[in-house]
Design an enzyme around this catalytic site. Sequence first.
Site, short mmCIF file in Angstrom:
data_model
loop_
_atom_site.label_atom_id
_atom_site.label_comp_id
_atom_site.label_asym_id
_atom_site.label_seq_id
_atom_site.Cartn_x
_atom_site.Cartn_y
_atom_site.Cartn_z
N PHE A 1 0.66 -1.18 -0.03
CA PHE A 1 0.02 -0.06 0.13
C PHE A 1 0.87 1.33 0.02
O PHE A 1 0.45 2.43 -0.39
CB PHE A 1 -0.74 0.08 1.10
CG PHE A 1 -0.01 0.34 2.56
CD1 PHE A 1 0.05 1.61 2.85
CD2 PHE A 1 0.34 -0.62 3.41
CE1 PHE A 1 0.68 2.00 3.95
CE2 PHE A 1 0.93 -0.37 4.56
CZ PHE A 1 1.09 0.90 4.85
N LYS B 1 -1.00 -6.95 -9.32
CA LYS B 1 -2.05 -7.13 -8.44
C LYS B 1 -1.80 -6.25 -7.36
O LYS B 1 -0.69 -6.29 -6.55
CB LYS B 1 -1.88 -8.51 -7.73
CG LYS B 1 -3.18 -8.49 -6.94
CD LYS B 1 -3.18 -9.80 -5.71
CE LYS B 1 -2.26 -9.05 -4.65
NZ LYS B 1 -2.83 -7.84 -3.83
N SER C 1 5.54 -7.15 3.53
CA SER C 1 5.96 -7.44 4.85
C SER C 1 6.78 -8.74 4.71
O SER C 1 6.43 -9.37 3.70
CB SER C 1 4.81 -7.44 5.82
OG SER C 1 3.92 -8.39 5.50
N CYS D 1 10.11 1.52 3.78
CA CYS D 1 10.81 0.52 4.14
C CYS D 1 12.22 1.12 4.41
O CYS D 1 13.03 0.35 4.75
CB CYS D 1 10.69 -0.53 2.86
SG CYS D 1 11.65 -0.03 1.29
N GLU E 1 9.70 -3.55 13.11
CA GLU E 1 9.35 -2.80 12.18
C GLU E 1 8.12 -1.81 12.62
O GLU E 1 7.00 -2.84 12.64
CB GLU E 1 9.02 -3.37 10.62
CG GLU E 1 8.58 -2.13 9.84
CD GLU E 1 8.58 -2.58 8.37
OE1 GLU E 1 7.92 -3.84 8.26
OE2 GLU E 1 8.97 -1.93 7.57
#
Length: 485
Positions: A152, A176, A229, A284, A385
């Site tokens: 996202f 996708k 993730s 990230c 994280e």
Amino acid sequence: MTDVPILKNYIDGEWVESSSKNLRDVLNPATGELIAKVPMSTVDETEEAIQAANKAFPRWRRTIPITRARYFFEMKNLMEEKFEELARQVVIENGKTIDEARGEIRRGIENVEVATGIPSLMMGYNAEDVAPEIDEIVLRQPMGVFFCLAPFNFPSMVPLWFLPAAVACGNTYIVKPSPIAPISAVRLTEVIDESGFPPGVINLVHGDVETANTLLDSPITKGVSFVGSTPVGRIVYERAAAHGKRAQVQAGAKNFLLVMPDADLERTASALMTSCYGCAGERCLAGAVILAMEEIHEPLVQLLVEKAKMIRVGNGLEEGVQMGPLITAKSKARTIDFIERGLKEGATLLLDGRDVKVDGHPNGFFVGPTIFDDVKPNMGIAQEEIFGPVMSIIKVKSYEEAIKIIHANPYGNASSIFTSSGKWAREFTYEVQTGNIGINIGIAAPVAHFPFSGMKDSFFGDLHGQGTDAIRFFTEDKVVITRWF
Ligand code: NAD
């Protein structure tokens, strides 16, 4: 309510409604408002996209590279024309600021620009006389249908890390998008449609786990580019491997930024602000842990708190807003849980973003800049994280202690050193086990003609996204050995 669009799939050059009754809400994170519904496509619909891409492959593969490149010139021009519109869409579904969204679209365009160089990028190599009167060449050939599973947080840029290189190489493609932020990929696909790519060459299918699994399990698809993730990345990597597919899996991160006593503190502190709080920490490459050498710890902390207090939190569409909301109510709750955990673990909360209020947006998922000092390396806030605007500061006594802390963490996406010493910079570059290194740079984000590296639990695979790695990932080498009688 009746005006809320239901997003369509793009299969074989047509926008098609999904027959799925399983629709999810897409919200504007700054307002909490419902902006679209996204279908979890049926298995048959995903199969249709795979079949369309497979059918388009033989002809696309035979389209000469320079002609393939021309579609990307057209796409680049259209993206420039619609630049602001594309950026605004990212803000509306993701929440980042308009400037951050502009940066995202620019990075995406750069990947399209690099793909226009495909006629030379794809070249193989050769040698004469590998044996008497025998020559040998290596050809790089496209393989078939590739796909990406996108996150996202960069809903427009991440598909562009892969799609242009894959398609320019002569493969066909399926995107996708993340079901949480799927609209930017739709806007991008509208540009692709307008650019005139032949039907089936590029397709878009909405969905989540089932759609991903249909793509992964298909005997037709050749490889996957995943960004998301680490726990999901592991599953995707294993599943791709079980089917003998290529996989490049860019996963989660916890990035450490080391500030040496000889760093330019003022400029370093500014760089740490953008590193930690840019995109509200949903990056990230976010610098989440500051390793401050004890000599400069106190003045640095003071500067960081002063600067973080000044950050204007709000709706990213308003110019001047420096930090937007988190993506969902769940992400906000998770970040607040981490802040409470930090307090329980004994860290000192210097700046608390839990109760931030944004005028006019009572339903947005906002968390303000947060700073913890006296953090210990074994605390959850220093290890895991968070993906939110939480900075953890650890005081270190030596360079060696800092390196030990970085290496004890399972992730290896990025790390930076702030120093005016070439010796420390070289030492850091030489030994630190993270894939992207910053020297006086807070966000070490490789540009399109360099690989987006990542190590340890931040990357599974061998060839990374972007750069020449991408060309090799999306092509197969064929060796031809020739003798003429
Ligand atoms: P996520 O792992 O929840 O989802 C990523 C994608 O995987 C989505 O398209 C989702 O639909 C799909 N998915 C979810 N479960 C799946 C399953 N079981 N099998 C197959 N596919 C599945 O990630 P997210 O929350 O959207 O993105 C945030 C994460 O992405 C963070 O951890 C961040 O660090 C990471 N990220 C990494 C990079 C990088 O380059 N290393 C870049 C951007 C984001």
